[in-house]
Design a protein around this motif. Structure first.
Motif, short mmCIF file in Angstrom:
data_model
loop_
_atom_site.label_atom_id
_atom_site.label_comp_id
_atom_site.label_asym_id
_atom_site.label_seq_id
_atom_site.Cartn_x
_atom_site.Cartn_y
_atom_site.Cartn_z
N HIS A 62 0.83 -1.20 0.00
CA HIS A 62 0.00 0.00 0.00
C HIS A 62 0.87 1.26 0.00
O HIS A 62 0.54 2.23 -0.68
CB HIS A 62 -0.96 0.00 1.19
CG HIS A 62 -2.16 -0.87 0.98
ND1 HIS A 62 -3.40 -0.53 1.42
CD2 HIS A 62 -2.31 -2.07 0.36
CE1 HIS A 62 -4.27 -1.48 1.09
NE2 HIS A 62 -3.62 -2.42 0.46
N VAL A 66 0.62 4.14 -2.77
CA VAL A 66 0.38 5.53 -2.37
C VAL A 66 1.49 6.42 -2.92
O VAL A 66 1.22 7.50 -3.45
CB VAL A 66 0.27 5.65 -0.84
CG1 VAL A 66 0.38 7.10 -0.38
CG2 VAL A 66 -1.05 5.05 -0.36
N MET A 69 0.90 7.09 -6.59
CA MET A 69 -0.20 8.03 -6.81
C MET A 69 0.25 9.47 -6.52
O MET A 69 -0.06 10.39 -7.28
CB MET A 69 -1.41 7.67 -5.95
CG MET A 69 -1.99 6.30 -6.21
SD MET A 69 -2.52 6.05 -7.90
CE MET A 69 -2.54 4.26 -7.99
N ARG A 70 0.98 9.64 -5.44
CA ARG A 70 1.47 10.99 -5.09
C ARG A 70 2.50 11.49 -6.08
O ARG A 70 2.47 12.65 -6.50
CB ARG A 70 2.06 10.97 -3.68
CG ARG A 70 1.01 10.91 -2.60
CD ARG A 70 1.62 10.96 -1.24
NE ARG A 70 0.59 11.02 -0.22
CZ ARG A 70 0.75 10.59 1.03
NH1 ARG A 70 1.91 10.09 1.42
NH2 ARG A 70 -0.25 10.68 1.88
N THR A 89 -7.85 3.29 1.28
CA THR A 89 -6.57 3.99 1.15
C THR A 89 -6.65 5.06 0.06
O THR A 89 -6.21 6.20 0.26
CB THR A 89 -5.44 2.99 0.85
OG1 THR A 89 -5.31 2.08 1.95
CG2 THR A 89 -4.12 3.70 0.63
N MET A 90 -7.21 4.70 -1.09
CA MET A 90 -7.32 5.66 -2.19
C MET A 90 -8.23 6.83 -1.80
O MET A 90 -7.92 7.99 -2.09
CB MET A 90 -7.84 4.99 -3.47
CG MET A 90 -6.88 3.99 -4.09
SD MET A 90 -5.31 4.70 -4.63
CE MET A 90 -4.23 4.18 -3.32
N LYS A 92 -8.82 8.03 1.20
CA LYS A 92 -8.09 8.88 2.15
C LYS A 92 -7.08 9.76 1.43
O LYS A 92 -6.81 10.89 1.84
CB LYS A 92 -7.38 8.03 3.20
CG LYS A 92 -8.27 7.49 4.27
CD LYS A 92 -7.45 6.74 5.29
CE LYS A 92 -8.30 6.25 6.42
NZ LYS A 92 -7.50 5.52 7.43
N LEU A 93 -6.52 9.23 0.37
CA LEU A 93 -5.51 9.95 -0.41
C LEU A 93 -6.14 11.01 -1.32
O LEU A 93 -5.45 11.88 -1.83
CB LEU A 93 -4.72 8.93 -1.23
CG LEU A 93 -3.47 9.35 -1.95
CD1 LEU A 93 -2.43 9.91 -0.99
CD2 LEU A 93 -2.89 8.17 -2.71
N VAL A 95 -7.85 10.12 -4.07
CA VAL A 95 -7.82 9.52 -5.40
C VAL A 95 -9.12 8.73 -5.58
O VAL A 95 -9.42 7.87 -4.77
CB VAL A 95 -6.59 8.60 -5.57
CG1 VAL A 95 -6.64 7.85 -6.90
CG2 VAL A 95 -5.30 9.40 -5.45
#
Length: 142
Positions: A62, A66, A69-70, A89-90, A92-93, A95
């Motif tokens: 993960h 992450v 993605m960042r 997770t996505m 929260k990010l 995305v």
């Protein structure tokens, strides 16, 4: 707002199509989609998450996802499947996690349209995208 800017969409790719599970992706594409929903750039990256998925704990996988993605300023990610922990997770990010099948490039432009619709607060966006992708959109807390 996403109406007037380029959007970076991540797509789990297998050949020309959308790949299966995000955590088992071998190759990810980053599509830059302009305000007219045209792809202006397409880059593919061998991420090897399929190997990491089997070798290490999910936390490290993960973290790598992450980071990807960042690093690429991703606003939405498209894959054939994402489990609930990955969806969380996505979200929260920031995305937008989307599930689709079919042509990867079509999925990227459809995803950009979906992001723009969500940004406008449109809650009546159909589950079918213009080019035939069926979205499985997670529950988004209001």
């Amino acid at each position: 707002m996403s109406e007037k800017k380029n959007l970076n969409i991540a797509i789990n790719v297998m050949g020309d199509g959308v790949g299966g599970g995000l955590g088992r992706a071998r190759t990810m594409a980053v599509a830059t989609v302009d305000a007219a929903d045209e792809i202006t750039a397409w880059q593919e990256f061998e991420v090897g998450w399929d190997i990491l998925h089997e070798q290490g704990p999910h936390g490290s996988l993960h973290a790598q996802i992450v980071g990807f993605m960042r690093d690429h300023d991703i606003v939405a990610v498209v894959s054939g499947h994402m489990g609930p922990p990955m969806v969380k997770t996505m979200m929260k990010l920031g995305v937008l996690p989307l599930s689709a099948t079919g042509d990867a490039r079509h999925a990227a432009t459809d995803a950009a349209k979906r992001v723009r619709a969500v940004d406008r607060g449109n809650t009546t966006v159909p589950d079918s995208a213009p080019k035939g992708n069926k979205w499985i959109l997670p529950v988004i807390p209001l």
